[in-house]
Design an enzyme around this catalytic site. Structure first.
Site, short mmCIF file in Angstrom:
data_model
loop_
_atom_site.label_atom_id
_atom_site.label_comp_id
_atom_site.label_asym_id
_atom_site.label_seq_id
_atom_site.Cartn_x
_atom_site.Cartn_y
_atom_site.Cartn_z
CG ASN A 1 6.61 3.47 5.18
OD1 ASN A 1 5.84 3.59 4.17
ND2 ASN A 1 6.15 3.85 6.12
CB CYS B 1 2.47 10.41 1.65
SG CYS B 1 0.61 11.28 1.41
NE ARG C 1 -1.05 2.51 2.88
CZ ARG C 1 -0.37 3.63 3.46
NH1 ARG C 1 -0.52 4.57 2.89
NH2 ARG C 1 -0.02 3.58 4.49
P1 HMG Z 1 -13.18 14.16 -2.13
O1 HMG Z 1 -12.94 14.76 -3.44
O2 HMG Z 1 -13.29 15.47 -0.98
O3 HMG Z 1 -14.48 13.30 -2.07
O4 HMG Z 1 -11.99 13.25 -1.74
P2 HMG Z 1 -15.65 13.57 -2.28
O5 HMG Z 1 -16.67 12.82 -1.32
O6 HMG Z 1 -16.21 14.93 -2.55
O7 HMG Z 1 -16.03 12.82 -3.75
C1 HMG Z 1 -15.56 13.30 -5.03
C2 HMG Z 1 -15.30 12.09 -5.94
O8 HMG Z 1 -14.49 10.90 -5.40
C3 HMG Z 1 -16.78 11.43 -6.32
O9 HMG Z 1 -16.61 11.05 -7.47
C4 HMG Z 1 -16.68 10.25 -5.22
O10 HMG Z 1 -17.49 9.28 -5.89
C5 HMG Z 1 -15.07 9.93 -5.24
P3 HMG Z 1 -17.10 11.61 -9.01
O11 HMG Z 1 -18.58 11.83 -8.45
O12 HMG Z 1 -16.56 13.10 -8.87
O13 HMG Z 1 -17.00 10.71 -9.93
N1 HMG Z 1 -15.02 9.09 -4.13
C6 HMG Z 1 -14.36 7.91 -4.06
N2 HMG Z 1 -13.98 7.05 -4.96
C7 HMG Z 1 -13.50 6.04 -4.51
N3 HMG Z 1 -13.22 5.65 -3.34
C8 HMG Z 1 -13.48 6.56 -2.35
C9 HMG Z 1 -13.98 7.65 -2.84
N4 HMG Z 1 -14.51 8.84 -2.04
C10 HMG Z 1 -14.97 9.76 -2.77
N5 HMG Z 1 -13.24 6.17 -1.06
C11 HMG Z 1 -11.02 11.54 -0.72
C12 HMG Z 1 -11.84 12.74 -0.61
C13 HMG Z 1 -10.64 11.18 0.66
C14 HMG Z 1 -11.90 10.26 -1.10
C15 HMG Z 1 -9.72 11.82 -1.44
O14 HMG Z 1 -9.24 13.18 -0.99
C16 HMG Z 1 -8.81 10.67 -1.59
O15 HMG Z 1 -8.77 9.90 -2.07
N6 HMG Z 1 -7.56 10.99 -1.06
C17 HMG Z 1 -6.55 10.01 -1.16
C18 HMG Z 1 -5.53 10.24 0.04
C19 HMG Z 1 -4.65 9.03 0.13
O16 HMG Z 1 -4.83 8.06 -0.35
N7 HMG Z 1 -3.49 9.43 0.29
C20 HMG Z 1 -2.41 8.39 0.57
C21 HMG Z 1 -2.58 7.55 1.97
S1 HMG Z 1 -2.33 8.41 3.38
C22 HMG Z 1 -0.66 8.05 3.84
O17 HMG Z 1 0.16 7.50 2.87
C23 HMG Z 1 -0.08 8.45 5.04
C24 HMG Z 1 0.04 7.22 5.76
O18 HMG Z 1 0.91 6.40 5.25
C25 HMG Z 1 0.60 7.61 7.42
C26 HMG Z 1 1.90 8.28 7.03
O19 HMG Z 1 2.71 8.25 6.44
O20 HMG Z 1 1.64 9.74 7.33
C27 HMG Z 1 -1.11 6.60 6.08
MG MG Z 2 3.16 6.60 5.37
#
Ligand code: HMG
Ligand code: MG
Length: 303
Positions: free
Chosen positions: A250, A241, A16
């Site tokens: 990581n 990220c 992931r």
């Molecule tokens: P948004 O644009 O605010 O969401 O995104 P929305 O609710 O307004 O929806 C907009 C569109 O996204 C819609 O589609 C929804 O259906 C779709 P449209 O009508 O435009 O075609 N949508 C989704 N589609 C699939 N799966 C979903 C989903 N939700 C909405 N779950 C959202 C909000 C959170 C979805 C967006 O900002 C996002 O996907 N962000 C991704 C963030 C991410 O993956 N970051 C990396 C992981 S975190 C990380 O790496 C940190 C960690 O490792 C710890 C660290 O190291 O710090 C964990």
């Molecule tokens: Mg991370």
């Protein structure tokens, strides 16, 4: 000298966190093979994919296919990221063992990563946590930017504790304290961890350290001194990220296992098989493993 834990649990987040940052699509079969090889190496917990928007993170767009393709083994836990109800609803039929909601100690990072404020993120997570519990799943919380933020700079432990408390209030079972951009050093990491430990028991707190500044192993050691015995790591040191510019992978699982082996701390992981997994995914990505231990052991084999 402090007594260190005798056993450490590692979650490999390579499939992931490791792969989400890759620009070129990685075939679903390679992702599934990586999961198999990690299991061969003895990993008992693997973060497989995330149910986020494919517009935001295209590499995770094959989440359902990956969950269908992995070979499930008894005793191994498979977790996935679910930032909202849409993500959870898509994830549930794929039968994860745990889900991860991911928030941040920093407002700016929350906005960039999940497009909402910290308070709004908690509101979004609350029904996700409730529905996951109703489905019998454990919920891990990831707390990004626990010591530093790419947009806001230094993060105070008070900011960490605020979000830890909010996550606890909505029923999050486990707190993963993340140094997203790898700027933490041992005492600062300990200060963040102390705040998580005020609200969660020792066995429900883990460290997730990116190794951008080469501090991750020292930070893990600092956590061991506190008795913390669960960490995320990423095979071959993959990762980053997409919403934290400049953040590299990581801490490499191989590096952590080598250190823990040297300390006589059990992990249940076979380092040679782990190196094979790292070599496999790195060859698919067309570059050598970032892991120093992985590279050293591969060179030793070749020599
Ligand atoms: P948004 O644009 O605010 O969401 O995104 P929305 O609710 O307004 O929806 C907009 C569109 O996204 C819609 O589609 C929804 O259906 C779709 P449209 O009508 O435009 O075609 N949508 C989704 N589609 C699939 N799966 C979903 C989903 N939700 C909405 N779950 C959202 C909000 C959170 C979805 C967006 O900002 C996002 O996907 N962000 C991704 C963030 C991410 O993956 N970051 C990396 C992981 S975190 C990380 O790496 C940190 C960690 O490792 C710890 C660290 O190291 O710090 C964990
Ligand atoms: Mg991370």
């Amino acid at each position: 000298m402090s007594t260190l834990p005798t056993h450490v649990s590692l979650v490999d987040v390579g499939p992931r966190d490791g792969l989400q940052n890759e620009k070129q699509p990685v075939a679903t079969e390679h992702k599934a093979r990586l999961v198999s090889m990690l299991q061969d190496a003895g990993l008992k917990h693997i973060e497989v994919t995330s149910f986020v928007s494919p517009k935001w993170v295209p590499q995770m767009g094959d989440n359902e296919a990956v969950m269908a393709a992995i070979e499930r083994r008894a005793g191994v836990r498979y977790s996935v990221l679910t930032p909202n109800m849409k993500g959870l609803e898509a994830a549930l039929p794929t039968q994860p063992d745990e889900i991860v909601v991911f928030g941040a100690a920093s407002e700016a990072f929350s906005q960039k990563n999940i497009n909402c404020s910290v308070a709004d993120s908690i509101e979004r997570f609350a029904p996700v946590v409730a529905a996951a519990h109703a489905a019998g799943l454990k919920v891990r919380g990831a707390l990004s930017c626990a010591v530093g933020c790419p947009y806001e700079g230094d993060i105070h432990p008070d900011q960490v504790e605020r979000v830890v408390r909010l996550m606890k209030d909505i029923g999050v079972d486990h707190m993963g304290v993340a140094d997203t951009i790898g700027v933490g050093t041992p005492r600062r990491i300990q200060a963040a961890m102390e705040r998580a430990l005020k609200h969660y028991p020792l066995h429900e707190v883990s460290g997730h350290f990116h190794d951008t500044y080469g501090q991750a192993l020292s930070n893990i050691y600092a956590c061991l001194e506190m008795g913390i015995h669960s960490f995320d790591a990423s095979v071959a040191g993959l990762g980053g990220c997409p919403y934290a510019k400049g953040a590299t992978g990581n801490v490499a699982t191989e590096d952590v296992v080598f250190m823990l082996n040297g300390l006589g701390i059990e992990t249940g992981i076979d380092i040679d098989k782990l190196v094979n997994a790292g070599a496999y995914i790195s060859s698919q990505l067309g570059r050598p493993p970032v892991s120093r231990v992985g590279r050293a052991l591969l060179a030793k084999r070749a020599g």
